[in-house]
Motif scaffolding. Structure first.
Motif, PDB file in Angstrom:
ATOM      1  N   ARG A 151       6.884   8.106   9.587  1.00 10.69           N
ATOM      2  CA  ARG A 151       6.712   6.701   8.957  1.00 10.69           C
ATOM      3  C   ARG A 151       6.535   6.654   7.544  1.00 10.69           C
ATOM      4  N   VAL A 152       6.484   7.732   6.639  1.00  8.88           N
ATOM      5  CA  VAL A 152       6.247   7.829   5.331  1.00  8.88           C
ATOM      6  C   VAL A 152       6.779   8.971   4.966  1.00  8.88           C
ATOM      7  N   PRO A 153       7.156   9.162   3.514  1.00  4.78           N
ATOM      8  CA  PRO A 153       7.832  10.192   3.001  1.00  4.78           C
ATOM      9  C   PRO A 153       6.587  11.316   2.600  1.00  4.78           C
TER      10      PRO A 153
ATOM     11  N   SER B  97      -5.266   8.901   8.836  1.00  6.76           N
ATOM     12  CA  SER B  97      -4.112   9.117   8.161  1.00  6.76           C
ATOM     13  C   SER B  97      -2.867   8.400   8.786  1.00  6.76           C
ATOM     14  N   GLY B  98      -2.932   8.666  10.145  1.00  7.86           N
ATOM     15  CA  GLY B  98      -1.619   7.916  10.925  1.00  7.86           C
ATOM     16  C   GLY B  98      -1.734   6.562  10.713  1.00  7.86           C
TER      17      GLY B  98
ATOM     18  N   PHE C 219       0.123   1.922   7.489  1.00  7.86           N
ATOM     19  CA  PHE C 219      -0.292   0.534   6.875  1.00  7.86           C
ATOM     20  C   PHE C 219       0.197   0.340   5.460  1.00  7.86           C
ATOM     21  N   LEU C 220      -0.203   1.395   4.483  1.00  8.32           N
ATOM     22  CA  LEU C 220      -0.073   1.214   3.117  1.00  8.32           C
ATOM     23  C   LEU C 220       1.417   1.241   2.855  1.00  8.32           C
ATOM     24  N   HIS C 221       2.272   1.903   3.808  1.00 12.82           N
ATOM     25  CA  HIS C 221       3.715   2.021   3.404  1.00 12.82           C
ATOM     26  C   HIS C 221       4.298   1.017   3.737  1.00 12.82           C
TER      27      HIS C 221
ATOM     28  N   LEU D 130       5.140   1.126  -4.085  1.00 13.95           N
ATOM     29  CA  LEU D 130       4.046   1.701  -4.453  1.00 13.95           C
ATOM     30  C   LEU D 130       3.938   2.975  -3.768  1.00 13.95           C
ATOM     31  N   PHE D 131       3.947   3.130  -2.544  1.00 12.01           N
ATOM     32  CA  PHE D 131       3.716   4.242  -1.953  1.00 12.01           C
ATOM     33  C   PHE D 131       4.769   5.317  -2.298  1.00 12.01           C
ATOM     34  N   VAL D 132       5.780   4.987  -2.585  1.00 11.96           N
ATOM     35  CA  VAL D 132       6.857   5.999  -3.053  1.00 11.96           C
ATOM     36  C   VAL D 132       6.305   6.639  -4.281  1.00 11.96           C
TER      37      VAL D 132
END
Length: 320
Positions: A152-154, A251-252, A257-259, A265-267
């Motif tokens: 879901r996120v890098p 974290s899951g 959610f943040l991404h 911003l998350f990247v």
């Protein structure tokens, strides 16, 4: 209502890939505890043999085989063996996978291919091999794909793993959409770091000791990491009830959610995190986690992870 319609596992045949150790072994044990007959596989013959003995000792009807599911014909042969011995396949849990931890300069095409083969193509090969048998059971059939928050996120220093898990999430959600017409329920599991002791079987490149240090701590700390036994119970519940998605761990939930609400911003945050991780090294040598002679094993920080490794058939470390 979902619980009332939940699948009764008694007498069902469930296949768990990567079932010889870690989360896969716990899933196989939980399935057997609820009355299912179980087939497991893994690439390490010794680990598969230990897992088979463990499950049999607990009264679970099990078929076990060492096989590389990245090879389509090998996956097909394994499915055919399961059907010959157990009669059918009602549930497929795609859990097999591998982890490579390395900064980008130490990553090559071969490492990406290994990640895709272990994490993505193994699930594709098993799904297509098992589908004819799963379709026979309609709404009683289940496919469960254990992905990762890395799908879901890098995650810096885990490029191949992240790419393969993103692919697996896409495949899993696509399968649910298309197989709904024949009743098969597909569940996408998105866990955060999990305390299985699996860091001893991950591969580290670059500054191996430093890479092992941050990854093993992340996989061992309470709150940040998920208790594997609890995760296994929740995954089997989601399987029985046919959930579309199951997220595990703080974290899951939070990272996804943040991404989702602020991807750019998350990247940027991931880029900042990357600056604090070990720099590249002038080496192409890879070490398994169990080969890394770190000052951390045996300390309070890794005690939970070490305990999980002993309990979940992960090999103990061999210090260099």
């Amino acid at each position: 209502m979902r619980r009332a319609r939940a699948l009764d596992l008694r007498g069902k045949v469930a296949v768990v890939t990567g079932g010889s150790r870690g989360l896969g072994l716990l899933l196989a044990e939980e399935l057997g505890r609820q009355g299912a007959r179980v087939a497991i596989c893994g690439r390490d013959p010794a680990a598969v043999s230990r897992a088979e003995r463990w499950l049999s000792a607990h009264g679970i009807d099990v078929v076990a085989e060492a096989v590389d599911l990245g090879e389509p014909q090998a996956a097909k042969r394994f499915v055919e063996r399961v059907v010959r011995q157990l009669g059918t396949i009602d549930i497929l849990i795609n859990n097999a996978g591998a982890i490579h931890v390395a900064p980008l300069p130490q990553v090559d095409i071969g490492m990406i291919e290994e990640s895709m083969r272990s994490n993505f193509w193994s699930a594709v090969n098993m799904t297509f091999a098992a589908l004819p048998y799963l379709k026979e059971h309609g709404s009683d059939a289940r496919i469960v794909n254990v992905t990762s928050v890395g799908g879901r996120v890098p995650i810096p220093h885990m490029l191949g793993y992240t790419a393969s898990k993103f692919a697996m999430v896409g495949m899993s959600e696509g399968l649910r959409a298309e197989l709904s017409s024949v009743g098969i329920k597909v569940t996408t599991v998105v866990p955060g770091p999990m305390r299985t002791g699996g860091f001893y079987n991950a591969e580290f490149c670059g500054h191996q000791r430093q890479e092992f240090a941050w990854f093993s701590v992340l996989s061992s700390l309470p709150i940040i990491s998920v208790d594997a036994e609890r995760a296994a119970r929740r995954i089997i519940r989601a399987t029985r009830e046919g959930w579309a998605e199951l997220r595990l761990g703080l974290s899951g939930h939070m990272l996804s959610f943040l991404h989702g609400i602020a991807p750019r911003l998350f990247v940027r945050m991931s880029s900042l995190l990357n600056r604090f991780l070990p720099p590249p090294a002038n080496t192409e040598e890879r070490w398994k986690g169990r080969e890394v002679n770190s000052t951390l094993p045996g300390t309070t920080v890794l005690r939970l992870g070490d305990h999980a490794a002993r309990m979940n058939n992960e090999e103990p470390p061999v210090h260099r």
